[in-house]
Design an enzyme around this catalytic site. Sequence first.
Site, PDB file in Angstrom:
ATOM      1  N   ASP A 197       0.271  -1.620  -8.858  1.00 31.47           N
ATOM      2  CA  ASP A 197       0.216  -0.446  -7.980  1.00 31.47           C
ATOM      3  C   ASP A 197      -1.073   0.354  -8.154  1.00 31.47           C
ATOM      4  O   ASP A 197      -1.107   1.563  -7.908  1.00 31.47           O
ATOM      5  CB  ASP A 197       1.423   0.473  -8.208  1.00 31.47           C
ATOM      6  CG  ASP A 197       2.736  -0.208  -7.870  1.00 31.47           C
ATOM      7  OD1 ASP A 197       2.742  -1.021  -6.912  1.00 31.47           O
ATOM      8  OD2 ASP A 197       3.742   0.062  -8.549  1.00 31.47           O
ATOM      9  N   ARG A 198      -2.112  -0.304  -8.617  1.00 27.09           N
ATOM     10  CA  ARG A 198      -3.432   0.322  -8.802  1.00 27.09           C
ATOM     11  C   ARG A 198      -3.417   1.444  -9.849  1.00 27.09           C
ATOM     12  O   ARG A 198      -4.324   2.281  -9.878  1.00 27.09           O
ATOM     13  CB  ARG A 198      -3.980   0.856  -7.466  1.00 27.09           C
ATOM     14  CG  ARG A 198      -4.306  -0.236  -6.434  1.00 27.09           C
ATOM     15  CD  ARG A 198      -5.261  -1.254  -7.034  1.00 27.09           C
ATOM     16  NE  ARG A 198      -5.849  -2.156  -6.058  1.00 27.09           N
ATOM     17  CZ  ARG A 198      -5.420  -3.401  -5.822  1.00 27.09           C
ATOM     18  NH1 ARG A 198      -4.356  -3.862  -6.455  1.00 27.09           N
ATOM     19  NH2 ARG A 198      -6.041  -4.176  -4.954  1.00 27.09           N
TER      20      ARG A 198
END
Length: 219
Positions: A197-198
């Site tokens: 999710d970065r």
Amino acid sequence: MARSDIALELPKMRASYEGGSLDESELADTWYEQLQRWLDEAANFGLAEPNAMVLATSDPQGHPSSRTVLAKGLDERGLVFFTNYTSAKSHDLMATRYAAATFPWFAMQRQANIRGTVEKVDPAETAAYWFSRPRGSQLGAWASPQSRVVADRGVLESALANIERQFADAERVPVPPHWGGWRIRPEIVEFWQGREDRMHDRLRYRLNRDGWKIERLGP
């Protein structure tokens, strides 16, 4: 694929980073031990040229330039690479005395970034590395007018042939006066580990008046 199709696909190009994590408790005591650890892990992973790094410099007007070079030395003093002292990168370094380098280990979802001042390595250290190089690489370093415009490939091949004749009877090819090492003396060293999710892990060693401090950065 047509150019317009490529442009349409670019926004969709992404990878999911789920390969690992990086916690403060996992870091080595020093930046250079941590960097050596990741270099060793990249080599054991089987990456091609794990010591390849993107070196960024700028000229006195602030115009940036980057290229890939190979790291050839690492200890508490800094990170070393070797090059032609008449090259564009060396002109930048002599003018600004500052550089940054990034190791892009894409397959491991990792990168390391080093920023700091630069200095030339001493002649003895340059010679020690020079005489470990293949003879062909030594001759190429003598022949290449690095970063200068040449008319065609034939100019380079002719220059190499001349150098081969010059040193044909020499048991050892001497170090060119225009060739040697640069050492980046880090002020900041950041280790980046891709996460889902970065929400990546970014931990850095930052040099201040009291020594090195470890900090976590937002992704």
